[in-house]
Design a protein around this motif. Structure first.
Motif, PDB file in Angstrom:
ATOM      1  N   SER A   4      51.836  45.839  38.992  1.00 25.83           N
ATOM      2  CA  SER A   4      52.090  44.409  39.150  1.00 25.83           C
ATOM      3  C   SER A   4      51.084  43.749  40.097  1.00 25.83           C
ATOM      4  O   SER A   4      50.697  42.598  39.887  1.00 25.83           O
ATOM      5  CB  SER A   4      53.519  44.153  39.642  1.00 25.83           C
ATOM      6  OG  SER A   4      53.712  44.726  40.922  1.00 25.83           O
ATOM      7  N   GLY A   5      50.653  44.446  41.111  1.00 31.79           N
ATOM      8  CA  GLY A   5      49.649  43.904  42.039  1.00 31.79           C
ATOM      9  C   GLY A   5      48.332  43.626  41.327  1.00 31.79           C
ATOM     10  O   GLY A   5      47.705  42.590  41.532  1.00 31.79           O
ATOM     11  N   ARG A   6      47.900  44.536  40.467  1.00 31.57           N
ATOM     12  CA  ARG A   6      46.649  44.349  39.714  1.00 31.57           C
ATOM     13  C   ARG A   6      46.796  43.228  38.685  1.00 31.57           C
ATOM     14  O   ARG A   6      45.861  42.463  38.467  1.00 31.57           O
ATOM     15  CB  ARG A   6      46.262  45.648  39.016  1.00 31.57           C
ATOM     16  CG  ARG A   6      45.783  46.694  39.968  1.00 31.57           C
ATOM     17  CD  ARG A   6      45.317  47.906  39.223  1.00 31.57           C
ATOM     18  NE  ARG A   6      44.838  48.907  40.154  1.00 31.57           N
ATOM     19  CZ  ARG A   6      44.513  50.122  39.815  1.00 31.57           C
ATOM     20  NH1 ARG A   6      44.619  50.514  38.566  1.00 31.57           N
ATOM     21  NH2 ARG A   6      44.085  50.966  40.721  1.00 31.57           N
ATOM     22  N   ILE A   7      47.956  43.149  38.051  1.00 29.35           N
ATOM     23  CA  ILE A   7      48.171  42.100  37.054  1.00 29.35           C
ATOM     24  C   ILE A   7      48.147  40.729  37.714  1.00 29.35           C
ATOM     25  O   ILE A   7      47.482  39.801  37.239  1.00 29.35           O
ATOM     26  CB  ILE A   7      49.500  42.339  36.301  1.00 29.35           C
ATOM     27  CG1 ILE A   7      49.389  43.594  35.447  1.00 29.35           C
ATOM     28  CG2 ILE A   7      49.864  41.125  35.441  1.00 29.35           C
ATOM     29  CD1 ILE A   7      50.680  44.038  34.814  1.00 29.35           C
ATOM     30  N   ILE A   8      48.826  40.603  38.830  1.00 33.65           N
ATOM     31  CA  ILE A   8      48.844  39.317  39.539  1.00 33.65           C
ATOM     32  C   ILE A   8      47.450  38.965  40.045  1.00 33.65           C
ATOM     33  O   ILE A   8      46.998  37.822  39.912  1.00 33.65           O
ATOM     34  CB  ILE A   8      49.877  39.347  40.684  1.00 33.65           C
ATOM     35  CG1 ILE A   8      51.290  39.418  40.096  1.00 33.65           C
ATOM     36  CG2 ILE A   8      49.726  38.131  41.591  1.00 33.65           C
ATOM     37  CD1 ILE A   8      52.382  39.624  41.108  1.00 33.65           C
ATOM     38  N   ALA A   9      46.733  39.928  40.579  1.00 37.13           N
ATOM     39  CA  ALA A   9      45.358  39.683  41.037  1.00 37.13           C
ATOM     40  C   ALA A   9      44.468  39.279  39.865  1.00 37.13           C
ATOM     41  O   ALA A   9      43.646  38.355  39.977  1.00 37.13           O
ATOM     42  CB  ALA A   9      44.803  40.913  41.737  1.00 37.13           C
ATOM     43  N   GLY A  10      44.637  39.932  38.725  1.00 36.07           N
ATOM     44  CA  GLY A  10      43.855  39.589  37.529  1.00 36.07           C
ATOM     45  C   GLY A  10      44.157  38.181  37.039  1.00 36.07           C
ATOM     46  O   GLY A  10      43.242  37.445  36.639  1.00 36.07           O
ATOM     47  N   LEU A  11      45.423  37.805  37.058  1.00 32.56           N
ATOM     48  CA  LEU A  11      45.797  36.444  36.654  1.00 32.56           C
ATOM     49  C   LEU A  11      45.220  35.397  37.599  1.00 32.56           C
ATOM     50  O   LEU A  11      44.768  34.338  37.157  1.00 32.56           O
ATOM     51  CB  LEU A  11      47.324  36.318  36.584  1.00 32.56           C
ATOM     52  CG  LEU A  11      48.000  37.032  35.409  1.00 32.56           C
ATOM     53  CD1 LEU A  11      49.510  36.961  35.554  1.00 32.56           C
ATOM     54  CD2 LEU A  11      47.551  36.440  34.096  1.00 32.56           C
ATOM     55  N   ILE A  12      45.220  35.689  38.885  1.00 37.09           N
ATOM     56  CA  ILE A  12      44.648  34.750  39.857  1.00 37.09           C
ATOM     57  C   ILE A  12      43.145  34.613  39.649  1.00 37.09           C
ATOM     58  O   ILE A  12      42.601  33.503  39.657  1.00 37.09           O
ATOM     59  CB  ILE A  12      44.983  35.191  41.301  1.00 37.09           C
ATOM     60  CG1 ILE A  12      46.482  35.029  41.554  1.00 37.09           C
ATOM     61  CG2 ILE A  12      44.168  34.409  42.319  1.00 37.09           C
ATOM     62  CD1 ILE A  12      46.962  35.617  42.859  1.00 37.09           C
ATOM     63  N   ILE A  13      42.464  35.728  39.419  1.00 34.14           N
ATOM     64  CA  ILE A  13      41.009  35.684  39.164  1.00 34.14           C
ATOM     65  C   ILE A  13      40.729  34.928  37.874  1.00 34.14           C
ATOM     66  O   ILE A  13      39.821  34.095  37.808  1.00 34.14           O
ATOM     67  CB  ILE A  13      40.427  37.112  39.142  1.00 34.14           C
ATOM     68  CG1 ILE A  13      40.476  37.717  40.543  1.00 34.14           C
ATOM     69  CG2 ILE A  13      39.007  37.106  38.593  1.00 34.14           C
ATOM     70  CD1 ILE A  13      40.134  39.190  40.599  1.00 34.14           C
ATOM     71  N   PHE A  14      41.504  35.192  36.826  1.00 32.74           N
ATOM     72  CA  PHE A  14      41.320  34.493  35.553  1.00 32.74           C
ATOM     73  C   PHE A  14      41.519  32.989  35.734  1.00 32.74           C
ATOM     74  O   PHE A  14      40.721  32.190  35.238  1.00 32.74           O
ATOM     75  CB  PHE A  14      42.298  35.029  34.498  1.00 32.74           C
ATOM     76  CG  PHE A  14      42.301  34.207  33.246  1.00 32.74           C
ATOM     77  CD1 PHE A  14      41.268  34.307  32.330  1.00 32.74           C
ATOM     78  CD2 PHE A  14      43.323  33.297  32.994  1.00 32.74           C
ATOM     79  CE1 PHE A  14      41.259  33.544  31.189  1.00 32.74           C
ATOM     80  CE2 PHE A  14      43.327  32.521  31.853  1.00 32.74           C
ATOM     81  CZ  PHE A  14      42.289  32.649  30.941  1.00 32.74           C
TER      82      PHE A  14
END
Length: 132
Positions: free
Chosen positions: A4-14
């Motif tokens: 979940s940490g990587r997914i949230i970070a990826g969404l923020i970067i996107f």
């Protein structure tokens, strides 16, 4: 949910990348082009009046030209009566370009500003401009 940490970070970067064009252009103003209405024909007119008001022509000139095209080609009509009661010939080349003979300074500047490529010159002959 282990990543979940990587997914949230990826969404923020996107989201940051997708919104970057808006951030880079924030506060920048694109100046409207100044139209050149100093053609010899317009300067020689005693009454400088277009077929419709300036505001109407800025907002609706393409719709007007499309209506003229349909009326001339499909219905065989050739006269246009403006809102002030004057009668005009429905003709891009004879009516419009008769006064606005400076296509590069008048038409092309605005069309470039709004990123529009009109299809007028597919049928009509583009006017030859005189170098002054």
């Amino acid at each position: 949910m282990y990543n979940s940490g990587r997914i949230i970070a990826g969404l923020i970067i996107f989201a940051a990348i997708a919104a970057s064009p808006f951030y880079f252009n924030m506060g920048k103003v694109s100046a409207r082009p100044e139209l050149k209405l100093d053609t010899p024909v317009i300067q020689g007119l005693t009454e400088k009046q277009c077929v419709e008001s300036k505001e109407y022509m800025r907002a609706n000139h393409m719709q007007l030209l499309n209506e003229w095209r349909d009326a001339v080609v499909r219905e065989g009509k050739s006269a246009y009566v403006s809102s002030n009661g004057k009668k005009y010939n429905m003709s891009l080349q004879n009516t419009c370009m008769g006064c606005h003979s400076n296509k590069t300074e008048f038409c092309d500047r605005c069309h470039k500003y709004v990123s529009v490529k009109p299809y007028c010159w597919g049928c009509h002959i583009a006017p030859k401009e005189k170098k002054s």
